[in-house]
Design an enzyme around this catalytic site. Structure first.
Site, PDB file in Angstrom:
ATOM      1  N   SER A 142      11.013  -5.207  -9.506  1.00 11.79           N
ATOM      2  CA  SER A 142      10.909  -6.399  -8.662  1.00 11.79           C
ATOM      3  C   SER A 142      10.628  -7.657  -9.479  1.00 11.79           C
ATOM      4  O   SER A 142       9.907  -7.618 -10.480  1.00 11.79           O
ATOM      5  CB  SER A 142       9.749  -6.196  -7.674  1.00 11.79           C
ATOM      6  OG  SER A 142       9.345  -7.413  -7.121  1.00 11.79           O
ATOM      7  N   TYR A 194       0.551  -4.798  -6.165  1.00 11.93           N
ATOM      8  CA  TYR A 194       1.947  -4.341  -6.030  1.00 11.93           C
ATOM      9  C   TYR A 194       2.727  -4.656  -7.311  1.00 11.93           C
ATOM     10  O   TYR A 194       3.412  -3.787  -7.870  1.00 11.93           O
ATOM     11  CB  TYR A 194       2.595  -5.043  -4.829  1.00 11.93           C
ATOM     12  CG  TYR A 194       4.102  -4.901  -4.770  1.00 11.93           C
ATOM     13  CD1 TYR A 194       4.707  -3.752  -4.264  1.00 11.93           C
ATOM     14  CD2 TYR A 194       4.939  -5.929  -5.224  1.00 11.93           C
ATOM     15  CE1 TYR A 194       6.090  -3.621  -4.220  1.00 11.93           C
ATOM     16  CE2 TYR A 194       6.318  -5.811  -5.181  1.00 11.93           C
ATOM     17  CZ  TYR A 194       6.889  -4.650  -4.677  1.00 11.93           C
ATOM     18  OH  TYR A 194       8.266  -4.526  -4.645  1.00 11.93           O
ATOM     19  N   GLU A 245       8.598  -9.686  -8.728  1.00 13.45           N
ATOM     20  CA  GLU A 245       7.147  -9.898  -8.691  1.00 13.45           C
ATOM     21  C   GLU A 245       6.489  -9.574 -10.038  1.00 13.45           C
ATOM     22  O   GLU A 245       5.400 -10.054 -10.332  1.00 13.45           O
ATOM     23  CB  GLU A 245       6.524  -9.041  -7.595  1.00 13.45           C
ATOM     24  CG  GLU A 245       6.645  -9.634  -6.202  1.00 13.45           C
ATOM     25  CD  GLU A 245       5.780 -10.865  -6.009  1.00 13.45           C
ATOM     26  OE1 GLU A 245       4.583 -10.813  -6.315  1.00 13.45           O
ATOM     27  OE2 GLU A 245       6.310 -11.881  -5.549  1.00 13.45           O
TER      28      GLU A 245
HETATM   29  P1  NAP Z   1      11.164  -1.255   2.475  1.00 12.70           P
HETATM   30  O1  NAP Z   1      12.096  -1.691   3.556  1.00 12.70           O
HETATM   31  O2  NAP Z   1       9.720  -1.519   2.592  1.00 12.70           O
HETATM   32  O3  NAP Z   1      11.390   0.312   2.271  1.00 12.70           O
HETATM   33  C1  NAP Z   1      10.534   1.085   1.495  1.00 12.70           C
HETATM   34  C2  NAP Z   1      10.666   2.518   1.939  1.00 12.70           C
HETATM   35  O4  NAP Z   1       9.737   3.311   1.180  1.00 12.70           O
HETATM   36  C3  NAP Z   1      10.353   2.765   3.404  1.00 12.70           C
HETATM   37  O5  NAP Z   1      11.398   3.493   3.974  1.00 12.70           O
HETATM   38  C4  NAP Z   1       9.078   3.591   3.374  1.00 12.70           C
HETATM   39  O6  NAP Z   1       9.027   4.574   4.359  1.00 12.70           O
HETATM   40  C5  NAP Z   1       9.191   4.275   2.019  1.00 12.70           C
HETATM   41  N1  NAP Z   1       7.886   4.732   1.543  1.00 12.70           N
HETATM   42  C6  NAP Z   1       6.696   4.097   1.629  1.00 12.70           C
HETATM   43  N2  NAP Z   1       5.719   4.857   1.129  1.00 12.70           N
HETATM   44  C7  NAP Z   1       6.293   6.005   0.720  1.00 12.70           C
HETATM   45  C8  NAP Z   1       5.807   7.194   0.145  1.00 12.70           C
HETATM   46  N3  NAP Z   1       4.498   7.373  -0.106  1.00 12.70           N
HETATM   47  N4  NAP Z   1       6.675   8.186  -0.161  1.00 12.70           N
HETATM   48  C9  NAP Z   1       7.989   8.027   0.125  1.00 12.70           C
HETATM   49  N5  NAP Z   1       8.525   6.929   0.682  1.00 12.70           N
HETATM   50  C10 NAP Z   1       7.681   5.928   0.979  1.00 12.70           C
HETATM   51  O7  NAP Z   1      11.634  -1.853   1.081  1.00 12.70           O
HETATM   52  P2  NAP Z   1      13.075  -2.449   0.661  1.00 12.70           P
HETATM   53  O8  NAP Z   1      13.075  -3.898   0.954  1.00 12.70           O
HETATM   54  O9  NAP Z   1      14.145  -1.589   1.173  1.00 12.70           O
HETATM   55  O10 NAP Z   1      12.973  -2.321  -0.922  1.00 12.70           O
HETATM   56  C11 NAP Z   1      13.385  -1.129  -1.590  1.00 12.70           C
HETATM   57  C12 NAP Z   1      12.656  -1.040  -2.908  1.00 12.70           C
HETATM   58  O11 NAP Z   1      12.930  -2.191  -3.698  1.00 12.70           O
HETATM   59  C13 NAP Z   1      11.127  -0.987  -2.793  1.00 12.70           C
HETATM   60  O12 NAP Z   1      10.657  -0.183  -3.853  1.00 12.70           O
HETATM   61  C14 NAP Z   1      10.694  -2.424  -3.014  1.00 12.70           C
HETATM   62  O13 NAP Z   1       9.392  -2.471  -3.539  1.00 12.70           O
HETATM   63  C15 NAP Z   1      11.726  -2.879  -4.021  1.00 12.70           C
HETATM   64  N6  NAP Z   1      12.076  -4.308  -4.006  1.00 12.70           N
HETATM   65  C16 NAP Z   1      12.435  -4.921  -2.846  1.00 12.70           C
HETATM   66  C17 NAP Z   1      12.812  -6.251  -2.866  1.00 12.70           C
HETATM   67  C18 NAP Z   1      13.219  -6.975  -1.613  1.00 12.70           C
HETATM   68  O14 NAP Z   1      13.265  -8.208  -1.638  1.00 12.70           O
HETATM   69  N7  NAP Z   1      13.577  -6.275  -0.556  1.00 12.70           N
HETATM   70  C19 NAP Z   1      12.858  -6.953  -4.084  1.00 12.70           C
HETATM   71  C20 NAP Z   1      12.498  -6.279  -5.248  1.00 12.70           C
HETATM   72  C21 NAP Z   1      12.124  -4.949  -5.204  1.00 12.70           C
HETATM   73  P3  NAP Z   1       8.645   4.258   5.894  1.00 12.70           P
HETATM   74  O15 NAP Z   1       9.947   3.823   6.498  1.00 12.70           O
HETATM   75  O16 NAP Z   1       8.164   5.571   6.389  1.00 12.70           O
HETATM   76  O17 NAP Z   1       7.614   3.186   5.868  1.00 12.70           O
HETATM   77  O1  G4F Z   2       8.420 -12.272   2.544  1.00 12.24           O
HETATM   78  P1  G4F Z   2       7.288 -12.048   1.623  1.00 12.24           P
HETATM   79  O2  G4F Z   2       6.170 -11.202   2.106  1.00 12.24           O
HETATM   80  O3  G4F Z   2       7.927 -11.474   0.283  1.00 12.24           O
HETATM   81  P2  G4F Z   2       7.337 -11.351  -1.212  1.00 12.24           P
HETATM   82  O4  G4F Z   2       5.876 -11.395  -1.233  1.00 12.24           O
HETATM   83  O5  G4F Z   2       8.064 -12.358  -2.038  1.00 12.24           O
HETATM   84  O6  G4F Z   2       7.763  -9.877  -1.609  1.00 12.24           O
HETATM   85  C1  G4F Z   2       9.062  -9.360  -1.329  1.00 12.24           C
HETATM   86  O7  G4F Z   2       9.917  -9.663  -2.408  1.00 12.24           O
HETATM   87  C2  G4F Z   2       9.545  -9.055  -3.661  1.00 12.24           C
HETATM   88  C3  G4F Z   2      10.579  -9.494  -4.700  1.00 12.24           C
HETATM   89  O8  G4F Z   2      10.153 -10.687  -5.306  1.00 12.24           O
HETATM   90  C4  G4F Z   2       9.542  -7.555  -3.481  1.00 12.24           C
HETATM   91  F1  G4F Z   2       9.252  -6.945  -4.661  1.00 12.24           F
HETATM   92  C5  G4F Z   2       8.540  -7.167  -2.416  1.00 12.24           C
HETATM   93  O9  G4F Z   2       8.610  -5.750  -2.210  1.00 12.24           O
HETATM   94  C6  G4F Z   2       8.918  -7.865  -1.109  1.00 12.24           C
HETATM   95  O10 G4F Z   2      10.148  -7.345  -0.668  1.00 12.24           O
HETATM   96  O11 G4F Z   2       6.670 -13.441   1.171  1.00 12.24           O
HETATM   97  C7  G4F Z   2       7.448 -14.471   0.623  1.00 12.24           C
HETATM   98  C8  G4F Z   2       6.619 -15.742   0.538  1.00 12.24           C
HETATM   99  C9  G4F Z   2       5.258 -15.509  -0.132  1.00 12.24           C
HETATM  100  O12 G4F Z   2       5.020 -16.535  -1.045  1.00 12.24           O
HETATM  101  C10 G4F Z   2       4.250 -15.625   1.015  1.00 12.24           C
HETATM  102  O13 G4F Z   2       2.978 -16.129   0.631  1.00 12.24           O
HETATM  103  O14 G4F Z   2       6.337 -16.183   1.866  1.00 12.24           O
HETATM  104  C11 G4F Z   2       4.979 -16.569   1.938  1.00 12.24           C
HETATM  105  N1  G4F Z   2       4.522 -16.473   3.333  1.00 12.24           N
HETATM  106  C12 G4F Z   2       4.088 -17.512   4.073  1.00 12.24           C
HETATM  107  N2  G4F Z   2       3.731 -17.080   5.297  1.00 12.24           N
HETATM  108  C13 G4F Z   2       4.449 -15.348   4.067  1.00 12.24           C
HETATM  109  C14 G4F Z   2       3.943 -15.737   5.315  1.00 12.24           C
HETATM  110  N3  G4F Z   2       4.773 -14.056   3.799  1.00 12.24           N
HETATM  111  C15 G4F Z   2       4.586 -13.149   4.778  1.00 12.24           C
HETATM  112  N4  G4F Z   2       4.924 -11.846   4.534  1.00 12.24           N
HETATM  113  N5  G4F Z   2       4.075 -13.476   6.007  1.00 12.24           N
HETATM  114  C16 G4F Z   2       3.732 -14.758   6.322  1.00 12.24           C
HETATM  115  O15 G4F Z   2       3.289 -15.038   7.431  1.00 12.24           O
END
Ligand code: NAP
Ligand code: G4F
Length: 336
Positions: free
Chosen positions: A133, A157, A135
């Protein structure tokens, strides 16, 4: 026929990647954890659709398992014998990781090592993808982050993801494993969980228009993120494992926008002024915020021939359109 194993198949990315792999003719095995409520909503259409091989046998399978249960991972991988493993499972919420740091570390950091070790036990021919990520970069003085940018994680995280990022590289170098990191910047879609800010906003607009919500509580509106479209990002994930050599890739659009920009764009699409609805709730601020992230995906462009097509405006629109449809509304009815 290739076989793939996905952790996190019911997540946003897992569901899109499963669709892509099924389209490409793979046999797909997804792991879900046991939960007290149904947690297969994003893959119901795949479970119910009868994907079949040429011989009429099934091509889509769901298994119970958990990233905190190493024995289940080894057993599953031994039984399935996949060609490719995609580790997408995670406690993926940054703010929540401050509340449950140990659990986050167990799933995100140690969970990755459990999968890597299971692969080592079974046979190192398996190709491995780690969902890293943006992050992991944390607060940076560089305007753009790429594969050379030093890591500075700013949350439990991010720290857990940094650990699994390095472990993936260490296993690659030490054991000649085909192991890749995709360092993905934020990517969104109608399948994004509602606790992430983009979907929280588009879902709230639909509910406001329907008369079901008056106030949208948010935290920091100034944070900037590089937001892309998840469906395009899972294609980059797949491409990473189709190369001759394992490597790490930043996947991003190269443009970033603030939460405020997202509010401007989305609310104005339906002719509303977000300032009338949004209230700041200090509890939604993070103990340690990353103010800005923006990726430089030059390497992915050059080596994977991957580039994003969906613009920020298109992304906001398609998410809003989907959430309005869920409420029985049509975006066209609100546009000027
Ligand atoms: P997501 O929608 O939160 O999906 C994560 C999945 O992991 C969910 O299906 C969850 O299951 C499962 N999970 C949670 N705890 C687990 C455990 N203990 N054992 C097995 N499975 C478990 O995340 P996503 O947005 O698809 O992202 C996919 C991956 O990319 C994640 O690793 C995330 O950290 C990473 N990532 C995401 C972004 C982004 O912007 N989306 C960016 C960078 C990296 P449940 O459905 O049961 O909760
Ligand atoms: O949507 P967010 O929670 O995403 P965040 O923290 O960037 O993380 C996501 O992207 C990462 C990749 O860079 C992944 F690795 C991670 O698993 C996840 O998918 O927050 C985005 C921004 C943050 O700066 C947060 O402080 O939105 C700001 N924010 C403002 N109000 C909020 C809110 N975020 C959330 N979730 N909820 C709010 O009410």
């Amino acid at each position: 026929m290739k076989k793939a194993f996905l952790s996190g198949i019911n997540g946003q990315d897992g569901s899109y990647l499963a669709e892509l792999l099924l389209e490409k003719g793979y046999e797909v095995h997804g792991m879900i954890r046991k939960s007290s409520v149904f947690n297969t909503q994003r893959i119901e259409h795949l479970i119910n659709y009868d994907y079949k091989k040429n011989d009429g046998a099934k091509r889509f399978f769901i298994h119970y398992g958990d990233l905190i249960d190493g024995a289940s991972l080894t057993r599953l991988l031994r039984r399935i014998a996949p060609d490719e493993v995609y580790n997408l499972g995670a406690q993926s919420h940054v703010k929540v990781s401050f509340d449950i740091p140990l659990y986050t570390g167990d799933v995100v950091a140690l969970g990755t090592v459990r999968i890597l070790d299971a692969i080592m036990d079974i046979g190192s021919k398996i190709k491995f993808y780690q969902a890293s990520s943006s992050e992991i970069f944390g607060e940076q003085s560089f305007s753009y982050q790429n594969e050379q940018t030093p890591l500075a994680p700013a949350s439990p995280y991010a720290c857990a993801k940094a650990f699994s990022y390095w472990m993936t590289i260490i296993y690659r170098k030490s054991y000649n494993l085909f192991a890749c990191n995709g360092i993905l910047f934020n990517h969104e879609s109608p399948r994004r969980h509602e606790t992430f800010v983009t979907r929280k906003i588009t879902r709230a607009i639909a509910r406001i228009l329907k008369g079901e919500q008056d106030i949208l509580y948010l935290g920091n509106l100034d944070a900037k993120r590089d937001w892309g479209y998840a469906k395009e990002y899972v294609y980059a994930i797949w491409l990473a494992l189709q190369q001759d050599q394992p490597d790490d890739y930043v996947i991003a659009t190269g443009e970033n926008y603030s939460v405020r920009d997202f509010l401007d764009e989305s609310f104005s699409l339906v002719g509303l002024d977000w300032k009338k609805y949004v209230q700041i709730d200090p509890r939604l601020y993070r103990p340690n915020e990353v103010s800005s992230l923006c990726g430089d995906a030059k390497k992915a462009r050059e080596k994977l021939n991957w580039k994003p097509k969906c613009s920020f405006r298109q992304l906001v629109r398609l998410m809003l359109e989907s959430d309005l449809n869920l409420e029985g509304l049509n975006l066209k009815d609100f546009e000027n």
